[in-house]
Motif scaffolding. Sequence first.
Motif, PDB file in Angstrom:
ATOM      1  N   TRP A 119      73.178   4.530  13.481  1.00 11.52           N
ATOM      2  CA  TRP A 119      73.367   3.814  14.938  1.00 11.52           C
ATOM      3  C   TRP A 119      73.446   2.469  14.757  1.00 11.52           C
ATOM      4  CZ3 TRP A 119      69.664   7.771  13.887  1.00 11.52           C
ATOM      5  CH2 TRP A 119      70.192   9.023  14.334  1.00 11.52           C
ATOM      6  N   ARG A 225      64.527  -1.164  20.591  1.00 14.49           N
ATOM      7  CA  ARG A 225      64.569   0.037  20.249  1.00 14.49           C
ATOM      8  C   ARG A 225      63.033   0.735  20.489  1.00 14.49           C
ATOM      9  NH1 ARG A 225      67.776   1.988  14.627  1.00 14.49           N
ATOM     10  NH2 ARG A 225      69.799   1.262  15.252  1.00 14.49           N
ATOM     11  N   SER A 248      64.167   6.285  25.352  1.00 16.49           N
ATOM     12  CA  SER A 248      65.473   5.900  25.268  1.00 16.49           C
ATOM     13  C   SER A 248      65.635   4.162  24.569  1.00 16.49           C
ATOM     14  CB  SER A 248      66.450   5.874  26.294  1.00 16.49           C
ATOM     15  OG  SER A 248      67.626   5.263  26.159  1.00 16.49           O
ATOM     16  N   SER A 266      70.490   4.262  25.997  1.00 18.52           N
ATOM     17  CA  SER A 266      70.983   5.052  24.938  1.00 18.52           C
ATOM     18  C   SER A 266      70.723   6.629  25.196  1.00 18.52           C
ATOM     19  CB  SER A 266      70.194   4.818  23.522  1.00 18.52           C
ATOM     20  OG  SER A 266      70.455   5.665  22.397  1.00 18.52           O
ATOM     21  N   ASP A 267      69.643   7.368  24.979  1.00 17.80           N
ATOM     22  CA  ASP A 267      69.367   8.568  24.845  1.00 17.80           C
ATOM     23  C   ASP A 267      68.852   9.222  26.346  1.00 17.80           C
ATOM     24  OD1 ASP A 267      69.846   9.259  22.164  1.00 17.80           O
ATOM     25  OD2 ASP A 267      67.946   8.454  21.702  1.00 17.80           O
ATOM     26  N   ARG A 290      75.521   7.919  25.851  1.00 16.49           N
ATOM     27  CA  ARG A 290      75.120   6.602  25.861  1.00 16.49           C
ATOM     28  C   ARG A 290      75.858   5.411  26.066  1.00 16.49           C
ATOM     29  NH1 ARG A 290      75.504   8.164  19.757  1.00 16.49           N
ATOM     30  NH2 ARG A 290      73.978   9.649  19.372  1.00 16.49           N
ATOM     31  N   TYR A 292      76.320   1.363  24.423  1.00 17.03           N
ATOM     32  CA  TYR A 292      75.797   0.379  23.815  1.00 17.03           C
ATOM     33  C   TYR A 292      76.448  -0.861  23.995  1.00 17.03           C
ATOM     34  CZ  TYR A 292      73.223   3.407  20.078  1.00 17.03           C
ATOM     35  OH  TYR A 292      72.489   4.125  19.621  1.00 17.03           O
TER      36      TYR A 292
END
Length: 399
Positions: A119, A225, A248, A266-267, A290, A292
């Motif tokens: 990722w 993250r 996420s 993201s998630d 997602r 980004y």
Amino acid sequence: MKKQLNLFLFCLILITPAFAQQPLQWKFSTVGGIHGAPAVTDKVVYFGSNDMNLYALDKATGKQLWRYATAGAVRSTPAVTAGKVLFNSADGNIYAVDKTKGKLLWTFKTGGEQHYDIWDYYLSSPVAAGNVVYAGSGDSSVYAIDIESGKLRWRFKTGGVVHASPVVRNGKVFIGSYDGHFYVLDAQNGTLVWKFKTLGDPAFPKGEVQRAAYVDDDQVIFGSRDFYIYSLNAQTGELKWNMKEKGSWVIATPALYKGNLFVGTSDTHQFYSLDAATGKVNWVMPLNMRVYATALITEDKLVFGCFNGRVYFADPSTGKVIKTFQTEESRKNHALVYDDTDHIRKDFDMYGDNYLQAEKHILSLGSVLSGPVAADGMLYFGDANGYFYALDMQKVAGR
């Protein structure tokens, strides 16, 4: 003030009508995914590809003017300045080429690149300020390089991969690292001004900072993250506010418009509007994949790309989706990931034993990891299948 749009809005997203007039003006094919955003000048658009080339296309027609080959994927956004195009390659080099002919002017060799995980889709994008170009590297360093000679000015070592892009403002370089720190450096000599450590989460204790921050005179805002969005005092690094998006990562660089931040997750597959001063949620747009890439606000529209192979055009004040542009490959490969209701298939496991294959299926949708760029009434972006697009914004608006 609304905190989340209801199920009706989600259904509206799914049934958003196709464009009455197709906005696609031209489409150019490379043989590798396009992850970085393009750089657009008066007549030329420049972008990199995983096929290891930097491309220069005629902005009006999409005709290739030249390309420059490296030995690694070009997953950075180019910087165009002083007659040069500056870009980063996964071969561990930062390049300067002539913007007109694509002729090599100089190469700067870093300590080498590395790929953090599957990722880790981007490289640090060079940023030019004055006669210096700044960039991060997989060798954990931040570099300042003389634009004319390609000689090293200074190097600052962090504790992790630096794939976030720098922001240069008020004589300082603002940049995050996979070591979970956000650094502010003196732009002239690379000395540390301040650094901030992310909180971390039991699942992701490092709190890696993957992409660039939004920076103004008052605050620095970035995702991590560790599931947090952070706002720091730009002068001191003191925490102003944070918001935890439980479950996420927050990868995308936030965009600011009329005092509000716009950023995808993201998630949890959501897109947020937040009050920039307080972090209070204005609205939440549910998605099915997602985000980004950095969003764009142009012609009073919020524009952003998604891993589902769509570009969304929405009202920034309400989050209401106006229209979407879907790549041909997203339509063609839709059933690999989604059911007939546009929800992720119940038998599709993104993070199971076959997560590598699952990620390939997602990318096959023409995932839009490239932040869109608007110029002269056109919208430019690339996708994970290696296609680069030019859309007519007037046709997007229905005019």
